[in-house]
Motif scaffolding. Structure first.
Motif, short mmCIF file in Angstrom:
data_model
loop_
_atom_site.label_atom_id
_atom_site.label_comp_id
_atom_site.label_asym_id
_atom_site.label_seq_id
_atom_site.Cartn_x
_atom_site.Cartn_y
_atom_site.Cartn_z
N MET A 157 -7.05 45.47 33.90
CA MET A 157 -6.58 44.24 33.27
C MET A 157 -5.75 44.60 32.05
O MET A 157 -6.23 44.58 30.92
N PRO A 158 -4.48 44.98 32.28
CA PRO A 158 -3.61 45.40 31.17
C PRO A 158 -3.49 44.30 30.11
O PRO A 158 -3.46 43.11 30.42
N THR A 159 -3.44 44.72 28.85
CA THR A 159 -3.29 43.75 27.77
C THR A 159 -1.88 43.21 27.73
O THR A 159 -0.93 43.83 28.21
N GLU A 160 -1.73 42.03 27.16
CA GLU A 160 -0.40 41.44 27.02
C GLU A 160 0.43 42.23 26.02
O GLU A 160 1.64 42.38 26.19
N ALA A 161 -0.22 42.73 25.00
CA ALA A 161 0.49 43.48 23.97
C ALA A 161 0.72 44.92 24.43
O ALA A 161 -0.19 45.57 24.92
N ALA A 162 1.94 45.38 24.27
CA ALA A 162 2.25 46.76 24.60
C ALA A 162 1.58 47.70 23.60
O ALA A 162 1.14 47.27 22.52
N PHE A 163 1.52 48.98 23.94
CA PHE A 163 0.84 49.95 23.08
C PHE A 163 1.44 49.95 21.68
O PHE A 163 0.73 50.00 20.67
N GLY A 164 2.76 49.87 21.60
CA GLY A 164 3.43 49.91 20.30
C GLY A 164 3.18 48.67 19.45
O GLY A 164 3.42 48.69 18.24
N ASP A 165 2.71 47.60 20.08
CA ASP A 165 2.45 46.36 19.35
C ASP A 165 1.01 46.25 18.86
O ASP A 165 0.65 45.30 18.18
N ARG A 166 0.18 47.24 19.24
CA ARG A 166 -1.22 47.20 18.85
C ARG A 166 -1.48 48.20 17.72
O ARG A 166 -0.70 49.12 17.51
#
Length: 240
Positions: A157-166
Protein backbone atom coordinates in the motif's frame (compact mmCIF):
# COMPACT_ATOMS: atom_id res chain seq x y z
CA UNK A 1 -9.81 -21.34 4.55
CA UNK A 2 -13.43 -20.29 4.93
CA UNK A 3 -13.39 -18.98 1.36
CA UNK A 4 -12.35 -22.48 0.24
CA UNK A 5 -15.43 -23.90 1.94
CA UNK A 6 -13.86 -25.21 5.15
CA UNK A 7 -15.56 -24.89 8.53
CA UNK A 8 -13.05 -23.17 10.82
CA UNK A 9 -13.08 -22.86 14.60
CA UNK A 10 -10.83 -20.37 16.39
CA UNK A 11 -9.98 -21.53 19.93
CA UNK A 12 -8.68 -18.60 22.04
CA UNK A 13 -6.44 -19.88 24.80
CA UNK A 14 -4.98 -16.90 26.63
CA UNK A 15 -8.21 -14.88 26.79
CA UNK A 16 -11.02 -17.45 26.56
CA UNK A 17 -13.66 -14.91 27.62
CA UNK A 18 -13.79 -11.72 25.59
CA UNK A 19 -16.35 -9.37 24.12
CA UNK A 20 -17.71 -10.28 20.72
CA UNK A 21 -16.72 -6.83 19.50
CA UNK A 22 -13.07 -7.55 20.32
CA UNK A 23 -13.30 -11.07 18.94
CA UNK A 24 -14.73 -9.95 15.62
CA UNK A 25 -12.13 -7.20 15.30
CA UNK A 26 -9.53 -9.99 14.94
CA UNK A 27 -11.54 -12.93 13.61
CA UNK A 28 -13.71 -12.56 10.49
CA UNK A 29 -17.37 -13.44 10.23
CA UNK A 30 -17.69 -17.06 9.14
CA UNK A 31 -15.14 -18.36 11.64
CA UNK A 32 -16.55 -19.92 14.79
CA UNK A 33 -15.02 -18.51 18.00
CA UNK A 34 -14.95 -21.08 20.81
CA UNK A 35 -15.50 -18.53 23.55
CA UNK A 36 -15.34 -19.44 27.22
CA UNK A 37 -13.19 -22.58 27.04
CA UNK A 38 -9.47 -21.88 27.37
CA UNK A 39 -6.60 -24.34 27.83
CA UNK A 40 -7.97 -25.77 31.08
CA UNK A 41 -11.00 -27.06 29.18
CA UNK A 42 -9.17 -28.01 25.98
CA UNK A 43 -9.53 -31.75 26.56
CA UNK A 44 -13.27 -31.43 27.26
CA UNK A 45 -13.70 -29.34 24.12
CA UNK A 46 -11.94 -31.92 21.94
CA UNK A 47 -13.98 -34.67 23.58
CA UNK A 48 -17.23 -32.92 22.71
CA UNK A 49 -15.97 -32.27 19.16
CA UNK A 50 -14.53 -35.76 18.62
CA UNK A 51 -14.63 -36.66 14.92
CA UNK A 52 -15.39 -33.04 14.04
CA UNK A 53 -12.10 -31.80 12.62
CA UNK A 54 -9.62 -32.94 9.97
CA UNK A 55 -6.90 -30.43 10.81
CA UNK A 56 -5.68 -28.69 13.94
CA UNK A 57 -3.36 -25.72 13.47
CA UNK A 58 -1.76 -24.60 16.75
CA UNK A 59 0.55 -21.64 17.33
CA UNK A 60 3.01 -20.75 20.09
CA UNK A 61 4.92 -23.12 22.43
CA UNK A 62 2.59 -22.85 25.45
CA UNK A 63 -0.42 -23.81 23.33
CA UNK A 64 1.42 -26.69 21.70
CA UNK A 65 2.58 -27.90 25.10
CA UNK A 66 -1.02 -28.06 26.33
CA UNK A 67 -2.25 -29.78 23.18
CA UNK A 68 0.63 -32.30 23.20
CA UNK A 69 -0.26 -33.28 26.77
CA UNK A 70 -3.87 -33.95 25.75
CA UNK A 71 -2.74 -35.93 22.70
CA UNK A 72 -0.45 -38.07 24.81
CA UNK A 73 -3.15 -38.84 27.39
CA UNK A 74 -6.10 -39.08 24.99
CA UNK A 75 -4.77 -40.16 21.58
CA UNK A 76 -8.23 -41.36 20.54
CA UNK A 77 -9.40 -37.73 20.39
CA UNK A 78 -6.96 -37.11 17.54
CA UNK A 79 -7.91 -40.02 15.30
CA UNK A 80 -8.20 -38.80 11.71
CA UNK A 81 -6.72 -35.39 12.59
CA UNK A 82 -3.55 -33.95 11.09
CA UNK A 83 -1.77 -31.68 13.58
CA UNK A 84 0.28 -28.75 12.30
CA UNK A 85 2.46 -26.85 14.77
CA UNK A 86 2.97 -23.25 13.70
CA UNK A 87 6.20 -22.83 15.64
CA UNK A 88 7.05 -19.55 13.87
CA UNK A 89 10.58 -19.46 15.30
CA UNK A 90 12.73 -20.68 18.17
CA UNK A 91 11.94 -18.18 20.91
CA UNK A 92 14.93 -19.38 22.94
CA UNK A 93 17.23 -17.95 20.26
CA UNK A 94 16.32 -14.43 21.39
CA UNK A 95 17.33 -15.21 24.95
CA UNK A 96 20.57 -16.79 23.75
CA UNK A 97 21.51 -13.64 21.87
CA UNK A 98 20.58 -11.47 24.86
CA UNK A 99 22.53 -13.72 27.26
CA UNK A 100 25.66 -13.58 25.11
CA UNK A 101 25.32 -9.83 24.68
CA UNK A 102 25.09 -9.14 28.43
CA UNK A 103 27.23 -12.06 29.61
CA UNK A 104 24.31 -13.55 31.54
CA UNK A 105 25.31 -17.19 32.23
CA UNK A 106 22.09 -18.02 34.07
CA UNK A 107 19.96 -16.79 31.17
CA UNK A 108 22.18 -18.69 28.74
CA UNK A 109 21.61 -21.97 30.59
CA UNK A 110 17.87 -21.35 30.71
CA UNK A 111 17.82 -20.52 26.99
CA UNK A 112 19.63 -23.77 26.17
CA UNK A 113 17.07 -25.69 28.22
CA UNK A 114 14.18 -23.82 26.57
CA UNK A 115 15.61 -24.57 23.11
CA UNK A 116 15.48 -28.31 23.80
CA UNK A 117 11.93 -27.99 25.12
CA UNK A 118 10.78 -26.05 22.06
CA UNK A 119 12.33 -28.54 19.65
CA UNK A 120 10.79 -31.45 21.57
CA UNK A 121 7.30 -30.04 21.00
CA UNK A 122 7.62 -30.70 17.27
CA UNK A 123 7.64 -34.46 17.84
CA UNK A 124 3.98 -34.27 18.88
CA UNK A 125 2.96 -32.73 15.54
CA UNK A 126 2.61 -34.19 12.06
CA UNK A 127 4.31 -31.18 10.49
CA UNK A 128 5.66 -27.77 11.47
CA UNK A 129 5.65 -24.32 9.91
CA UNK A 130 8.18 -21.52 10.48
CA UNK A 131 8.69 -17.96 9.28
CA UNK A 132 11.87 -18.63 7.30
CA UNK A 133 13.98 -21.46 5.95
CA UNK A 134 16.67 -21.21 8.62
CA UNK A 135 14.11 -21.79 11.39
CA UNK A 136 12.36 -24.53 9.42
CA UNK A 137 15.67 -26.37 8.93
CA UNK A 138 16.31 -26.41 12.68
CA UNK A 139 12.89 -27.89 13.44
CA UNK A 140 13.22 -30.48 10.68
CA UNK A 141 16.70 -31.53 11.79
CA UNK A 142 15.60 -31.95 15.41
CA UNK A 143 12.39 -33.85 14.75
CA UNK A 144 12.56 -35.46 11.32
CA UNK A 145 9.09 -34.02 10.67
CA UNK A 146 8.21 -32.06 7.52
CA UNK A 147 8.93 -28.36 8.10
CA UNK A 148 7.57 -25.72 5.75
CA UNK A 149 8.02 -21.98 5.49
CA UNK A 150 4.85 -19.98 6.04
CA UNK A 151 5.55 -16.28 5.65
CA UNK A 152 3.34 -13.26 6.18
CA UNK A 153 1.37 -12.06 3.18
CA UNK A 154 1.10 -8.28 3.09
CA UNK A 155 -0.53 -6.34 0.29
CA UNK A 156 1.64 -3.35 -0.73
CA UNK A 157 0.00 0.00 0.00
CA UNK A 158 2.33 2.75 -1.26
CA UNK A 159 1.95 6.11 0.44
CA UNK A 160 0.61 9.09 -1.47
CA UNK A 161 3.65 11.12 -0.51
CA UNK A 162 6.84 10.35 -2.37
CA UNK A 163 9.99 9.57 -0.40
CA UNK A 164 11.35 13.07 -0.95
CA UNK A 165 8.16 14.60 0.46
CA UNK A 166 8.38 12.71 3.75
CA UNK A 167 10.53 13.34 6.81
CA UNK A 168 11.18 12.23 10.40
CA UNK A 169 11.49 8.67 11.74
CA UNK A 170 8.69 6.27 12.73
CA UNK A 171 8.91 3.24 15.05
CA UNK A 172 5.96 0.85 14.69
CA UNK A 173 5.57 -2.08 17.07
CA UNK A 174 4.12 -3.55 20.25
CA UNK A 175 5.86 -2.19 23.34
CA UNK A 176 4.08 -4.04 26.13
CA UNK A 177 6.82 -5.87 28.01
CA UNK A 178 10.16 -4.72 29.40
CA UNK A 179 12.95 -6.91 28.09
CA UNK A 180 11.15 -7.70 24.83
CA UNK A 181 13.11 -7.15 21.58
CA UNK A 182 10.88 -4.22 20.60
CA UNK A 183 11.29 -2.36 23.88
CA UNK A 184 15.00 -3.12 24.08
CA UNK A 185 15.67 -1.94 20.52
CA UNK A 186 13.70 1.30 20.95
CA UNK A 187 15.53 2.25 24.15
CA UNK A 188 18.88 1.36 22.55
CA UNK A 189 18.02 3.54 19.56
CA UNK A 190 17.10 6.52 21.75
CA UNK A 191 20.23 6.15 23.91
CA UNK A 192 22.82 5.37 21.23
CA UNK A 193 21.53 6.40 17.78
CA UNK A 194 19.33 9.43 18.37
CA UNK A 195 22.15 11.56 19.87
CA UNK A 196 24.23 11.02 16.74
CA UNK A 197 21.38 12.05 14.48
CA UNK A 198 20.57 15.20 16.43
CA UNK A 199 23.55 16.99 14.94
CA UNK A 200 23.06 15.63 11.43
CA UNK A 201 19.36 16.08 10.62
CA UNK A 202 17.92 19.57 10.22
CA UNK A 203 14.52 20.35 11.77
CA UNK A 204 14.16 16.79 13.02
CA UNK A 205 11.04 16.10 15.08
CA UNK A 206 11.00 13.70 18.06
CA UNK A 207 10.92 10.01 17.13
CA UNK A 208 7.30 8.98 16.50
CA UNK A 209 6.23 5.70 18.11
CA UNK A 210 3.00 3.90 17.20
CA UNK A 211 1.75 0.81 19.01
CA UNK A 212 0.77 -0.40 22.45
CA UNK A 213 3.10 1.42 24.88
CA UNK A 214 2.38 -0.19 28.26
CA UNK A 215 5.93 -1.26 29.23
CA UNK A 216 7.05 0.68 32.37
CA UNK A 217 10.37 1.67 30.79
CA UNK A 218 8.54 3.26 27.85
CA UNK A 219 6.49 5.51 30.14
CA UNK A 220 9.76 6.79 31.64
CA UNK A 221 11.18 7.99 28.31
CA UNK A 222 12.04 11.64 27.80
CA UNK A 223 9.05 12.98 25.84
CA UNK A 224 11.28 15.64 24.35
CA UNK A 225 12.98 12.86 22.39
CA UNK A 226 10.01 10.64 21.56
CA UNK A 227 6.36 11.14 20.65
CA UNK A 228 4.17 8.23 21.86
CA UNK A 229 0.94 7.99 19.84
CA UNK A 230 -0.26 4.63 21.16
CA UNK A 231 -2.46 2.33 19.10
CA UNK A 232 -3.71 3.83 15.83
CA UNK A 233 -6.17 2.01 13.59
CA UNK A 234 -5.39 3.91 10.39
CA UNK A 235 -1.64 4.11 9.70
CA UNK A 236 -1.70 5.61 6.22
CA UNK A 237 -1.67 9.26 7.43
CA UNK A 238 1.28 8.44 9.71
CA UNK A 239 3.29 6.87 6.90
CA UNK A 240 2.56 9.88 4.69
Amino acid sequence: MTEEGYFVTYFPSTTPVDTWEDARSAVPIGVEVAMGWGLLLLEKFLEERRGYYQQIFVSRPHNMQALAAVRQNRPELFEGIRLTYDAEALFASRDEVKANLFGDKILLKRAARDRLSELALVTSADQVTAVNQAEADQFAAASGKPARVLGHSVEPMPTEAAFGDRKDILFLGRLADDGSPNVDSLIWYIDHVQPRLDGLLVDQQPLTVVGLCSAPSISELDLAKVRLLGVIDELQPIFN
